[in-house]
Enzyme design. Structure first.
Site, mmCIF file in Angstrom:
data_model
loop_
_atom_site.group_PDB
_atom_site.id
_atom_site.type_symbol
_atom_site.label_atom_id
_atom_site.label_comp_id
_atom_site.label_asym_id
_atom_site.label_seq_id
_atom_site.Cartn_x
_atom_site.Cartn_y
_atom_site.Cartn_z
ATOM 1 N N GLY A 13 0.217 -1.549 0.127
ATOM 2 C CA GLY A 13 0.370 -0.212 0.177
ATOM 3 C C GLY A 13 0.865 1.098 0.340
ATOM 4 O O GLY A 13 0.672 2.436 -1.228
ATOM 5 N N PRO A 89 -2.179 -12.879 5.597
ATOM 6 C CA PRO A 89 -2.041 -13.979 5.869
ATOM 7 C C PRO A 89 -1.978 -15.310 5.596
ATOM 8 O O PRO A 89 -3.468 -15.917 5.375
ATOM 9 C CB PRO A 89 -1.804 -13.625 7.080
ATOM 10 C CG PRO A 89 -2.383 -13.429 7.774
ATOM 11 C CD PRO A 89 -2.607 -12.339 6.782
ATOM 12 N N GLU A 157 -1.213 -6.088 -7.569
ATOM 13 C CA GLU A 157 0.583 -5.449 -7.520
ATOM 14 C C GLU A 157 0.672 -6.433 -7.603
ATOM 15 O O GLU A 157 1.294 -7.615 -6.972
ATOM 16 C CB GLU A 157 0.472 -4.488 -6.025
ATOM 17 C CG GLU A 157 1.591 -4.272 -6.392
ATOM 18 C CD GLU A 157 1.810 -3.314 -7.267
ATOM 19 O OE1 GLU A 157 1.154 -2.598 -7.419
ATOM 20 O OE2 GLU A 157 3.068 -3.151 -8.405
ATOM 21 N N ALA A 219 1.193 -15.998 -11.403
ATOM 22 C CA ALA A 219 1.759 -15.421 -11.869
ATOM 23 C C ALA A 219 2.902 -15.837 -10.673
ATOM 24 O O ALA A 219 4.620 -16.228 -10.836
ATOM 25 C CB ALA A 219 2.328 -13.937 -11.877
ATOM 26 N N ALA A 221 2.624 -18.561 -8.018
ATOM 27 C CA ALA A 221 3.603 -19.328 -8.715
ATOM 28 C C ALA A 221 4.190 -19.775 -9.769
ATOM 29 O O ALA A 221 4.767 -20.553 -9.443
ATOM 30 C CB ALA A 221 1.934 -20.242 -8.319
ATOM 31 N N CYS A 272 4.647 -13.445 -0.314
ATOM 32 C CA CYS A 272 3.858 -14.150 -0.898
ATOM 33 C C CYS A 272 4.167 -15.453 -2.007
ATOM 34 O O CYS A 272 3.149 -16.390 -1.989
ATOM 35 C CB CYS A 272 4.376 -12.692 -2.120
ATOM 36 S SG CYS A 272 4.049 -10.646 -1.658
HETATM 37 C C1 UDX Z 1 -0.514 -7.231 2.046
HETATM 38 C C2 UDX Z 1 -1.063 -8.760 1.646
HETATM 39 O O1 UDX Z 1 -0.070 -9.324 3.100
HETATM 40 C C3 UDX Z 1 -0.546 -9.021 0.774
HETATM 41 O O2 UDX Z 1 -1.385 -10.143 0.330
HETATM 42 C C4 UDX Z 1 -1.315 -8.146 -0.743
HETATM 43 O O3 UDX Z 1 -1.138 -8.585 -1.576
HETATM 44 C C5 UDX Z 1 -1.039 -7.148 -0.322
HETATM 45 O O4 UDX Z 1 -1.311 -6.158 1.004
HETATM 46 P P1 UDX Z 1 2.085 -5.796 2.177
HETATM 47 O O5 UDX Z 1 1.690 -4.924 1.653
HETATM 48 O O6 UDX Z 1 3.397 -6.435 2.361
HETATM 49 O O7 UDX Z 1 1.248 -7.030 1.701
HETATM 50 O O8 UDX Z 1 1.183 -6.499 3.824
HETATM 51 P P2 UDX Z 1 1.584 -5.490 5.313
HETATM 52 O O9 UDX Z 1 2.971 -4.821 5.307
HETATM 53 O O10 UDX Z 1 1.676 -6.235 6.597
HETATM 54 O O11 UDX Z 1 0.367 -4.883 5.230
HETATM 55 C C6 UDX Z 1 -0.715 -4.053 6.158
HETATM 56 C C7 UDX Z 1 -1.017 -3.242 6.677
HETATM 57 O O12 UDX Z 1 -2.538 -3.174 6.592
HETATM 58 C C8 UDX Z 1 -0.137 -3.296 8.225
HETATM 59 O O13 UDX Z 1 0.300 -1.869 8.080
HETATM 60 C C9 UDX Z 1 -1.942 -3.243 9.093
HETATM 61 O O14 UDX Z 1 -1.646 -2.516 9.971
HETATM 62 C C10 UDX Z 1 -2.701 -2.668 8.211
HETATM 63 N N1 UDX Z 1 -4.193 -3.363 8.230
HETATM 64 C C11 UDX Z 1 -3.956 -4.594 8.514
HETATM 65 C C12 UDX Z 1 -5.235 -2.329 8.182
HETATM 66 O O15 UDX Z 1 -4.562 -1.209 8.701
HETATM 67 N N2 UDX Z 1 -6.565 -2.323 8.540
HETATM 68 C C13 UDX Z 1 -6.841 -3.574 9.175
HETATM 69 O O16 UDX Z 1 -8.038 -3.939 9.304
HETATM 70 C C14 UDX Z 1 -5.949 -5.289 9.099
HETATM 71 C C1 UDX Z 2 7.215 -11.686 -5.601
HETATM 72 C C2 UDX Z 2 6.618 -11.168 -7.034
HETATM 73 O O1 UDX Z 2 8.032 -10.900 -7.637
HETATM 74 C C3 UDX Z 2 5.359 -10.233 -7.213
HETATM 75 O O2 UDX Z 2 5.943 -9.513 -8.651
HETATM 76 C C4 UDX Z 2 4.884 -10.229 -6.550
HETATM 77 O O3 UDX Z 2 3.985 -8.647 -6.389
HETATM 78 C C5 UDX Z 2 5.310 -9.958 -4.964
HETATM 79 O O4 UDX Z 2 6.626 -11.359 -4.683
HETATM 80 P P1 UDX Z 2 9.084 -10.402 -3.874
HETATM 81 O O5 UDX Z 2 8.803 -11.967 -2.790
HETATM 82 O O6 UDX Z 2 9.292 -9.307 -3.716
HETATM 83 O O7 UDX Z 2 7.895 -10.038 -4.932
HETATM 84 O O8 UDX Z 2 10.522 -10.279 -4.179
HETATM 85 P P2 UDX Z 2 11.372 -11.633 -5.787
HETATM 86 O O9 UDX Z 2 12.035 -11.180 -6.703
HETATM 87 O O10 UDX Z 2 9.709 -12.154 -6.438
HETATM 88 O O11 UDX Z 2 11.990 -12.799 -4.766
HETATM 89 C C6 UDX Z 2 11.099 -13.830 -4.099
HETATM 90 C C7 UDX Z 2 12.802 -14.342 -3.951
HETATM 91 O O12 UDX Z 2 12.573 -15.509 -4.766
HETATM 92 C C8 UDX Z 2 13.461 -14.575 -2.800
HETATM 93 O O13 UDX Z 2 13.775 -15.098 -1.665
HETATM 94 C C9 UDX Z 2 14.902 -14.391 -4.176
HETATM 95 O O14 UDX Z 2 15.568 -14.430 -3.075
HETATM 96 C C10 UDX Z 2 14.068 -16.018 -4.217
HETATM 97 N N1 UDX Z 2 14.893 -15.680 -5.909
HETATM 98 C C11 UDX Z 2 14.431 -15.063 -6.447
HETATM 99 C C12 UDX Z 2 15.792 -17.303 -5.461
HETATM 100 O O15 UDX Z 2 16.677 -17.905 -5.320
HETATM 101 N N2 UDX Z 2 16.662 -17.344 -7.242
HETATM 102 C C13 UDX Z 2 15.704 -16.482 -8.217
HETATM 103 O O16 UDX Z 2 16.681 -15.973 -9.545
HETATM 104 C C14 UDX Z 2 14.541 -15.266 -7.944
#
Ligand code: UDX
Ligand code: UDX
Length: 456
Positions: A13, A89, A157, A219, A221, A272
């Site tokens: 966000g 989660p 996203e 994507a 997966a 994720c």
């Molecule tokens: C989150 C989800 O984990 C992911 O599945 C999705 O794709 C994108 O949003 P992320 O932004 O990484 O990803 O999560 P996080 O950093 O935990 O942020 C969520 C925020 O929502 C927290 O700051 C939490 O305080 C807030 N929240 C949660 C609210 O404001 N209201 C609620 O009821 C619950």
């Molecule tokens: C992922 C997706 O890429 C993004 O599109 C989605 O919105 C959220 O999940 P993120 O988890 O932030 O993003 O990072 P990413 O760069 O995808 O890496 C994920 C994990 O795979 C990391 O632990 C990284 O170190 C590992 N990785 C990635 C490898 O071990 N080998 C690779 O070749 C690429």
């Protein structure tokens, strides 16, 4: 002026809204969150998340058309478009525990939106959700005799942490799913207009709602599956004398396969991949599709195998005992350029090393605070030391668990000189010059390239 409210000021966000506000000065963006500490941090230059380039984007728009607040109700009430980006989660209880998504925060948001809204709104699913969640949300939003109309869109996203700003500035595509009704298509166009301010039209894909929801899970997966596939091959490389780097390069030059996401490692982490695959598995099972469920579950099982295999190699090469040996863990974030430690393979590796009674020294340039929170139960076995040289001093082994660029530039001769001998180095990211390290005197293990030893 269009007013946007985003519920959830997290890794998704926060940066996404900052980019919309920067690119669209005519759109007012209010980011709200129930977490006061987080919101307070967004208002300072010490942002709550580490992301290269983010502070500049925030500073450009903050106070102009980008605002952070804990007043969720007011944010919703004022908005034309409400993005929901709260966490989803994996469920830890009840039906689908360990697999399904915990949708309680999403539903609470939907109820809150219904409760406080006095005008029609577009509701955008930003969080990753199971397919057909929008349907449940619509039922909650339209329950009773509320005269307000809500149009639900899915706009997953795809940003990756560490490169979030580039990914938002120049995405491969933006995906928006909506209903195939007149109101659905109108809402979809309203959101598409906002993105079109800085993203070429042909990169803004529109689909039906369910395709959009499922595309996000698919994507992630597919990306995770590539990592597990090359990691499976890394085990075979070690058994046969092939080099996983050479194999990855050779197959990656085939334009049908492509070179990205073929880096063998200790395993993928992050909030994720695992969550989304398990979510996909649960969906398949829910629809009675056992074989597809088993197929995708294997990607996660392969990842767990790779983490375990790394620890086993450490144990076996260090004469089958690491009790009271000092092991420097360099890197704790789940990947480079982020302070995020959620689902980091380092957590599993540290837990297993601690179970063998090793003494751990954890070092990371950005993730120390999060690392301290991840393993409170191991407090008496873990020290934290930001300086990698101090962390490695007196250690029996160094394990590289995150691909931070700075680890490539370390003075390994200095590290070697300060370590116990034989000095072991386990490269969980295949990022160092292994021949040079071996020639310095290290015992060197790297994923998919095998073990270089002076001892046999
Ligand atoms: C989150 C989800 O984990 C992911 O599945 C999705 O794709 C994108 O949003 P992320 O932004 O990484 O990803 O999560 P996080 O950093 O935990 O942020 C969520 C925020 O929502 C927290 O700051 C939490 O305080 C807030 N929240 C949660 C609210 O404001 N209201 C609620 O009821 C619950
Ligand atoms: C992922 C997706 O890429 C993004 O599109 C989605 O919105 C959220 O999940 P993120 O988890 O932030 O993003 O990072 P990413 O760069 O995808 O890496 C994920 C994990 O795979 C990391 O632990 C990284 O170190 C590992 N990785 C990635 C490898 O071990 N080998 C690779 O070749 C690429």
């Amino acid at each position: 002026m269009i007013k946007i409210c985003c519920i959830g000021a997290g890794y998704v966000g926060g940066p996404t809204m900052a980019m919309i506000a920067k690119q669209c000065p005519d759109v007012q963006v209010n980011v709200v969150d129930i977490n006061e500490t987080r919101i307070a941090a967004w208002q300072t230059d010490e942002l709550p998340i580490y992301e290269p380039g983010l502070l500049d984007v925030v500073k450009e728009a903050r106070g102009r058309n980008l605002f952070f607040s804990t007043d969720v109700d007011q944010g919703i009430r004022d908005a034309d478009i409400v993005f929901v980006s709260v966490n989803t989660p994996t469920k830890t209880f009840g039906e689908g525990a360990g697999c399904a998504s915990d949708l309680q925060y999403w539903e609470l948001c939907a109820r809150r939106i219904k409760e406080v809204s006095t005008s029609d709104k577009i509701i955008v699913e930003k969080s990753t959700l199971p397919v057909r969640t929008a349907e449940a949300m619509e039922r909650v939003l339209h329950a009773g005799d509320n005269p307000v109309h809500f149009e639900v869109l899915s706009n997953p996203e795809f940003l990756a942490e560490g490169t979030a700003i580039e990914d938002l500035e120049c995405p491969d595509r933006v995906l928006i799913g909506g209903h195939e009704t007149a109101t659905g298509q109108k809402a979809l166009q309203t959101l598409a207009e906002i993105y079109a301010t800085w993203i070429p039209r042909e990169r803004i894909l529109t689909t039906n709602l369910w395709s959009s929801e499922l595309s996000k899970l698919t994507a992630n997966a597919f990306l995770a599956q590539r990592v597990s596939s090359i990691n499976a091959i890394s085990a075979l490389c070690e058994a046969t004398g092939a080099d996983v780097g050479e194999v990855a390069h050779a197959i990656g030059t085939d334009s049908r396969i492509g070179p990205k996401f073929l880096k063998a490692s200790i395993g993928f982490g992050g909030s994720c991949f695992k969550k989304d695959i398990l979510n996909l598995v649960y969906l398949c099972e829910t629809y009675g599709l056992k074989e597809p469920a088993d197929y995708w579950r294997q990607v996660v099982l392969m990842n767990e195998y790779q983490e375990r295999r790394f620890v086993t190699t450490m144990l076996h090469s260090m004469f089958n005992t690491i009790a009271n040996k000092r092991i420097a863990v360099l890197g704790f974030a789940f990947k480079a350029d982020t302070g995020d430690t959620r689902e980091s393979p380092a957590i599993k590796v540290c837990r297993e090393l601690a179970a063998e009674h090793a003494t751990l020294v954890v070092s990371d340039p950005e993730a120390m605070e999060n690392a301290k929170l991840e393993m409170p139960e191991l407090a008496d076995r873990i020290e934290f030391e930001e300086d990698p040289y101090k962390a490695a001093a007196g250690a029996h082994a160094v394990a590289i668990l995150t691909d931070w660029r700075l680890y490539k530039e370390l003075d390994f001769q200095r590290i070697f000189d300060g370590m116990q001998k034989p000095a072991f180095l386990f490269d969980g990211r295949n990022m160092l010059d292994h021949d040079a390290l071996f020639n310095m005197g290290f015992e060197v293990y790297s994923i998919g390239k095998g073990y270089k030893s002076h001892l046999r």
